[in-house]
Design an enzyme around this catalytic site. Structure first.
Site, PDB file in Angstrom:
ATOM      1  N   GLN A  37     -17.413 -16.452  -4.577  1.00 57.16           N
ATOM      2  CA  GLN A  37     -17.329 -17.881  -4.278  1.00 57.16           C
ATOM      3  C   GLN A  37     -18.488 -18.289  -3.371  1.00 57.16           C
ATOM      4  O   GLN A  37     -18.704 -17.685  -2.317  1.00 57.16           O
ATOM      5  CB  GLN A  37     -15.997 -18.220  -3.616  1.00 57.16           C
ATOM      6  CG  GLN A  37     -15.795 -19.712  -3.426  1.00 57.16           C
ATOM      7  CD  GLN A  37     -14.466 -20.028  -2.762  1.00 57.16           C
ATOM      8  OE1 GLN A  37     -14.404 -20.146  -1.546  1.00 57.16           O
ATOM      9  NE2 GLN A  37     -13.411 -20.183  -3.558  1.00 57.16           N
ATOM     10  N   CYS A  67     -13.589 -26.599   1.126  1.00 56.16           N
ATOM     11  CA  CYS A  67     -13.448 -26.105   2.496  1.00 56.16           C
ATOM     12  C   CYS A  67     -13.682 -27.236   3.505  1.00 56.16           C
ATOM     13  O   CYS A  67     -14.732 -27.897   3.468  1.00 56.16           O
ATOM     14  CB  CYS A  67     -14.429 -24.967   2.755  1.00 56.16           C
ATOM     15  SG  CYS A  67     -14.293 -24.294   4.437  1.00 56.16           S
ATOM     16  N   LYS A 111     -13.458 -24.896  -6.946  1.00 51.15           N
ATOM     17  CA  LYS A 111     -12.264 -25.110  -6.129  1.00 51.15           C
ATOM     18  C   LYS A 111     -12.471 -26.354  -5.285  1.00 51.15           C
ATOM     19  O   LYS A 111     -13.513 -26.505  -4.636  1.00 51.15           O
ATOM     20  CB  LYS A 111     -11.998 -23.903  -5.226  1.00 51.15           C
ATOM     21  CG  LYS A 111     -10.735 -24.068  -4.374  1.00 51.15           C
ATOM     22  CD  LYS A 111     -10.443 -22.840  -3.520  1.00 51.15           C
ATOM     23  CE  LYS A 111      -9.136 -23.035  -2.752  1.00 51.15           C
ATOM     24  NZ  LYS A 111      -8.812 -21.862  -1.898  1.00 51.15           N
ATOM     25  N   ASP A 180       0.680 -24.084   0.101  1.00 46.47           N
ATOM     26  CA  ASP A 180       2.110 -24.012   0.431  1.00 46.47           C
ATOM     27  C   ASP A 180       2.907 -23.134  -0.518  1.00 46.47           C
ATOM     28  O   ASP A 180       4.110 -23.342  -0.691  1.00 46.47           O
ATOM     29  CB  ASP A 180       2.739 -25.416   0.477  1.00 46.47           C
ATOM     30  CG  ASP A 180       2.234 -26.248   1.644  1.00 46.47           C
ATOM     31  OD1 ASP A 180       1.424 -25.711   2.436  1.00 46.47           O
ATOM     32  OD2 ASP A 180       2.632 -27.419   1.760  1.00 46.47           O
TER      33      ASP A 180
END
Length: 268
Positions: A37, A67, A111, A180
């Protein structure tokens, strides 16, 4: 493990091979297939770092667009890329083109988060463009960048991204739901709420074991990706050297006593 990833890496550090980057990209023989990544906003450096990674057996190149950490966003990378969609798409397109030419079997993935701020949810529109230029898989964290890791993930927001990707790609680009996932029930809830979500990520080592033995076998998502966030994979061990068997996590070499399961990875 279906797919292992390095931590997010700065292309400058990758190319210069500084000490911190070498530690972040440390892998072992079990890390296969391996994805690398990268975060950055300079297409030339991103492409050079991607070629370096492929030369060292990386099987996937992932662009981090989510990020929220200051050291990343201050370089206009990570989640700041959600604020500059045109530049982000151009960078992704150039990286896809370079990989298609030099390493046609290495997919480029991305992402990202729902948006930078609550009132700027750019992800649904952005993922359509990313799928259009050849991004092969989308990971979506169900928070905005401004939320960092506070609050709870927005499953409706993830669903909107899933719908956008599938509308553009005719369901050919898989989507990873992130955020989560602490128990098998959290994963089941995410899958149920997003309907078309095809990938589950785990949060801790023990949850990975539970998912492996229960939820994954029952729900059968197309992919089960366990993302690595430590420098060694843990085993689940049932000890055999006590009066009563004990269940514990174990890292490092296996001992002579006990039954080992794994290794298992963690995901954030």
């Amino acid at each position: 493990v279906g797919l292992a990833f390095t931590d997010l890496l700065c292309p400058h550090g990758v190319l210069k091979q500084n000490r911190q980057t070498r530690w972040l990209m440390a892998t072992c023989a079990d890390d296969q297939p391996l994805g690398m990544q990268l975060y950055g906003q300079e297409p030339r450096l991103m492409c050079e770092a991607a070629r370096w990674a492929v030369d060292r057996q990386a099987k996937t190149i992932d662009i981090n667009m989510g990020c929220p950490v200051d050291k990343v966003t201050k370089t206009f990378a990570g989640s700041m890329m959600l604020c500059t969609p045109d530049h982000t798409v151009r960078l992704a397109e150039q990286l896809v083109h370079e990989m298609a030419r030099d390493a046609p079997n290495v997919p480029v993935t991305a992402k990202l988060r729902l948006g930078y701020h609550e009132n700027e949810r750019t992800a649904p529109a952005l993922v359509k463009q990313l799928a259009r230029v050849g991004i092969r898989c989308i990971t979506i964290h169900g928070r905005t960048a401004a939320m960092r890791f506070k609050g709870t993930v927005d499953l409706d927001g993830i669903r909107a991204v899933v719908d956008a990707v599938h509308e553009e790609s005719n369901a050919k680009v898989p989507v990873i739901g992130n955020g989560d996932i602490r128990t098998p029930f959290d994963a089941q809830r995410m899958i149920a709420a997003t309907v078309a979500l095809e990938v589950v990520t785990t949060h801790t080592e023990l949850e990975a074991l539970l998912l492996e033995s229960n939820l994954i076998k029952r729900l059968m998502p197309r992919y089960n990706v366990l993302l690595r966030d430590d420098k060694s994979f843990p085993y689940i061990v049932i000890t055999g050297d006590t009066d009563y068997p004990q269940v514990a996590k174990h890292r490092g070499a296996k001992g002579d006593t006990g039954t080992y399961f794994g290794p298992f990875a963690s995901a954030g």
